[in-house]
Structure formats: C-alpha cells, structure tokens
Motif scaffolding. Sequence first.
Motif, PDB file in Angstrom:
ATOM      1  N   MET A  73     -45.420  13.326 -97.865  1.00 56.56           N
ATOM      2  CA  MET A  73     -44.473  13.239 -98.862  1.00 56.56           C
ATOM      3  C   MET A  73     -43.034  12.958 -98.488  1.00 56.56           C
ATOM      4  N   GLU A  74     -42.869  13.220 -97.107  1.00 57.57           N
ATOM      5  CA  GLU A  74     -41.553  12.964 -96.405  1.00 57.57           C
ATOM      6  C   GLU A  74     -41.360  11.747 -95.957  1.00 57.57           C
ATOM      7  N   THR A  75     -42.080  10.886 -95.864  1.00 53.51           N
ATOM      8  CA  THR A  75     -42.117   9.620 -95.366  1.00 53.51           C
ATOM      9  C   THR A  75     -41.148   8.660 -96.115  1.00 53.51           C
ATOM     10  N   ALA A  76     -41.349   8.572 -97.249  1.00 52.21           N
ATOM     11  CA  ALA A  76     -40.218   7.741 -98.031  1.00 52.21           C
ATOM     12  C   ALA A  76     -38.798   8.198 -97.775  1.00 52.21           C
ATOM     13  N   ALA A  77     -38.744   9.521 -97.954  1.00 58.07           N
ATOM     14  CA  ALA A  77     -37.352  10.233 -97.582  1.00 58.07           C
ATOM     15  C   ALA A  77     -36.618   9.819 -96.490  1.00 58.07           C
ATOM     16  N   MET A  78     -37.417   9.641 -95.418  1.00 54.79           N
ATOM     17  CA  MET A  78     -36.968   9.375 -93.974  1.00 54.79           C
ATOM     18  C   MET A  78     -36.874   7.964 -93.862  1.00 54.79           C
ATOM     19  N   ALA A  79     -37.648   6.994 -94.306  1.00 49.61           N
ATOM     20  CA  ALA A  79     -37.837   5.717 -93.799  1.00 49.61           C
ATOM     21  C   ALA A  79     -36.378   4.946 -94.111  1.00 49.61           C
ATOM     22  N   ARG A  80     -36.252   4.693 -95.129  1.00 52.13           N
ATOM     23  CA  ARG A  80     -34.723   4.028 -95.516  1.00 52.13           C
ATOM     24  C   ARG A  80     -34.837   2.567 -94.723  1.00 52.13           C
ATOM     25  N   ASP A  81     -33.966   2.130 -94.184  1.00 53.58           N
ATOM     26  CA  ASP A  81     -34.149   0.963 -93.248  1.00 53.58           C
ATOM     27  C   ASP A  81     -34.605   0.734 -91.692  1.00 53.58           C
ATOM     28  N   SER A  82     -34.898   2.270 -91.344  1.00 54.97           N
ATOM     29  CA  SER A  82     -35.599   2.369 -90.009  1.00 54.97           C
ATOM     30  C   SER A  82     -36.934   2.471 -90.002  1.00 54.97           C
ATOM     31  N   ILE A  83     -37.245   2.958 -88.781  1.00 55.70           N
ATOM     32  CA  ILE A  83     -38.791   3.235 -88.711  1.00 55.70           C
ATOM     33  C   ILE A  83     -39.137   4.271 -89.428  1.00 55.70           C
ATOM     34  N   PRO A  84     -40.311   4.042 -90.448  1.00 61.17           N
ATOM     35  CA  PRO A  84     -40.767   5.103 -91.256  1.00 61.17           C
ATOM     36  C   PRO A  84     -41.445   6.479 -90.388  1.00 61.17           C
ATOM     37  N   ILE A  85     -41.031   7.357 -90.680  1.00 60.14           N
ATOM     38  CA  ILE A  85     -41.438   8.701 -90.029  1.00 60.14           C
ATOM     39  C   ILE A  85     -41.879   9.800 -91.037  1.00 60.14           C
ATOM     40  N   ALA A  86     -43.192  10.413 -90.990  1.00 65.14           N
ATOM     41  CA  ALA A  86     -43.558  11.689 -91.611  1.00 65.14           C
ATOM     42  C   ALA A  86     -43.620  12.632 -90.562  1.00 65.14           C
ATOM     43  N   GLU A  87     -42.613  13.601 -91.179  1.00 68.00           N
ATOM     44  CA  GLU A  87     -42.267  14.827 -90.021  1.00 68.00           C
ATOM     45  C   GLU A  87     -43.570  15.693 -90.173  1.00 68.00           C
ATOM     46  N   GLY A  88     -44.097  15.910 -91.375  1.00 65.35           N
ATOM     47  CA  GLY A  88     -45.096  16.855 -91.471  1.00 65.35           C
ATOM     48  C   GLY A  88     -44.651  18.473 -91.375  1.00 65.35           C
ATOM     49  N   GLU A  89     -45.415  19.373 -91.145  1.00 64.82           N
ATOM     50  CA  GLU A  89     -45.416  20.760 -91.047  1.00 64.82           C
ATOM     51  C   GLU A  89     -45.534  21.194 -89.730  1.00 64.82           C
ATOM     52  N   VAL A  90     -44.652  22.133 -89.004  1.00 64.83           N
ATOM     53  CA  VAL A  90     -45.113  22.738 -87.799  1.00 64.83           C
ATOM     54  C   VAL A  90     -45.919  23.919 -88.186  1.00 64.83           C
ATOM     55  N   THR A  91     -46.994  24.293 -88.105  1.00 62.97           N
ATOM     56  CA  THR A  91     -47.712  25.627 -88.351  1.00 62.97           C
ATOM     57  C   THR A  91     -47.626  26.532 -87.111  1.00 62.97           C
ATOM     58  N   VAL A  92     -46.914  27.611 -86.908  1.00 62.35           N
ATOM     59  CA  VAL A  92     -46.991  28.651 -86.077  1.00 62.35           C
ATOM     60  C   VAL A  92     -48.026  29.716 -86.256  1.00 62.35           C
ATOM     61  N   SER A  93     -48.951  29.607 -85.203  1.00 64.33           N
ATOM     62  CA  SER A  93     -50.129  30.408 -85.308  1.00 64.33           C
ATOM     63  C   SER A  93     -50.216  31.563 -84.184  1.00 64.33           C
ATOM     64  N   ALA A  94     -50.785  32.650 -84.663  1.00 58.58           N
ATOM     65  CA  ALA A  94     -50.869  33.727 -83.548  1.00 58.58           C
ATOM     66  C   ALA A  94     -52.414  34.428 -83.683  1.00 58.58           C
ATOM     67  N   THR A  95     -52.749  34.740 -82.592  1.00 61.46           N
ATOM     68  CA  THR A  95     -54.287  35.294 -82.713  1.00 61.46           C
ATOM     69  C   THR A  95     -54.221  36.423 -81.790  1.00 61.46           C
ATOM     70  N   VAL A  96     -54.837  37.529 -82.233  1.00 59.83           N
ATOM     71  CA  VAL A  96     -54.744  38.989 -81.421  1.00 59.83           C
ATOM     72  C   VAL A  96     -56.120  39.297 -81.532  1.00 59.83           C
ATOM     73  N   THR A  97     -56.453  39.933 -80.483  1.00 61.36           N
ATOM     74  CA  THR A  97     -57.711  40.800 -80.290  1.00 61.36           C
ATOM     75  C   THR A  97     -57.270  42.135 -80.107  1.00 61.36           C
TER      76      THR A  97
END
Length: 228
Positions: free
Chosen positions: A197-221
């Motif tokens: 859903m971020e693609t249209a907001a960032m495209a304008r007259d430049s290269i279209p980019i989908a920024e996505g989300e960054v998921t920070v994950s942690a795994t503990v034992t």
Amino acid sequence: MRQLLLTVAVGLTMATMAGATERLITVTGEGQVAAAPDMATVSLGVTSEAKTSAEAMADNAAQMQKMLDSLTAAGIAAEDVQTNGLSLSPRWSQPAPNSGEREISGFIARNSVMVRVRELGALGDVLGASVDQGANQLNGLSFGLSDPKEKTDAARRDAVIDARAKAMLYAEAAGVDLGDVVSISEQGSYAPRPRMMETAAMARDSIPIAEGEVTVSATVTIVYEIAD
C-alpha cells in the motif's frame, strides 16, 4: 573391597547427576515486532565497455563521478556512500570457426557503491537521478531501522513471555511444577515483509518503491528446572 565401594560411589554420583539433568524443561520462545522502516540501503553501480582497458576505466570513472554528484545533489552525505566493488576484466571474442581460438575484443570496467538513504520519501527520486546520471547497475535494495534497539528489546520481551508460556504448558501437561530459570540464550534478526500500500505514495514521478515493513525478531532458548 575399597575399590568396589569407590566404584559404587562413583556410580551413584553419576546417577544423581543424570537424574538432575533430566529434571529440566527446555523451550524456545519467539517474539516479533513490526515497524515501518526509516532508512534504506541500495547498491548502485556503473559498467563500462571500451576497446582498451584505459578507455574502459576512464569512461567508468567519468560516469561514476556523475552518479556520485547526483547523490550529493540529492542530499546523500559522504559518510553514507561507500565503494563495495571495483573490477576490470577482458571481453573475449567468439571462438574462431576453424581454430576455436578467442581474442580479447575489449574491456569491461565495473564500479559499485553502497548507499544509505535516510529519507525514504526521497528514495525513488534518488534512484531515478542516479540512473539518469549513468548508473546501470542496481544490485540490491534493503530496508531497515536507523536505531532498532527499542523494537529489538520489545521483541526480546515477547520471546521470553512466549517461552515461559510454553514451559508452563509443558509442566502442567506433565503434572509437574515449573522451577527457576537455569539459562537463557538468544538469537535475533531482521526480516522484510512487503506492505504494497506504500507504493503509490512513494512513486510520484520517480522509480516506484514499496517500502514494506521491517520485522524485528528475537528467539530465546530458556532452560527451566522442574520444581521438587
């Protein structure tokens, strides 16, 4: 008799140690926190071909300088640009029909840089300007957080909560009580997740980019004792 008593004592000690080792519950917990990225890292480069190695390198240097100037004009700081590849290689002709021999018909020069873009709203324009000014290689694009500590700590807490919930479930199912924590070990990572859903907001007259989300994950034992 003394030898026999010593052997029995050692055997009892090992049995006791083995019994203590068995009275443990080991679980792995996972935690994830999603966040909108606030920076991107992209690899941009220039490939040039010419008859001689000197011409190939000279052309490459000129095009690369134009690209670097475009990054500066776009507000990219010098410390956010770093060369990550530089090469010069021969271009070979097709094998001759009779002899199968090949000759050097020219040279290929390549130069690439890693660029950190700290203003994501300008990312499409930065890429577009770089291409306009000579960049003909795009070797990768990734998103991240400039300061991931807060999100990482939140993921760690969630991972510990998840691990304890699993340990309590196992203890209840086994009819035992959960004891103290014996040890905790951790691994962590980033993982991109698309958010188109971020693609249209960032495209304008430049290269279209989908920024996505960054998921920070942690795994503990976590290893728990089984209470007596």
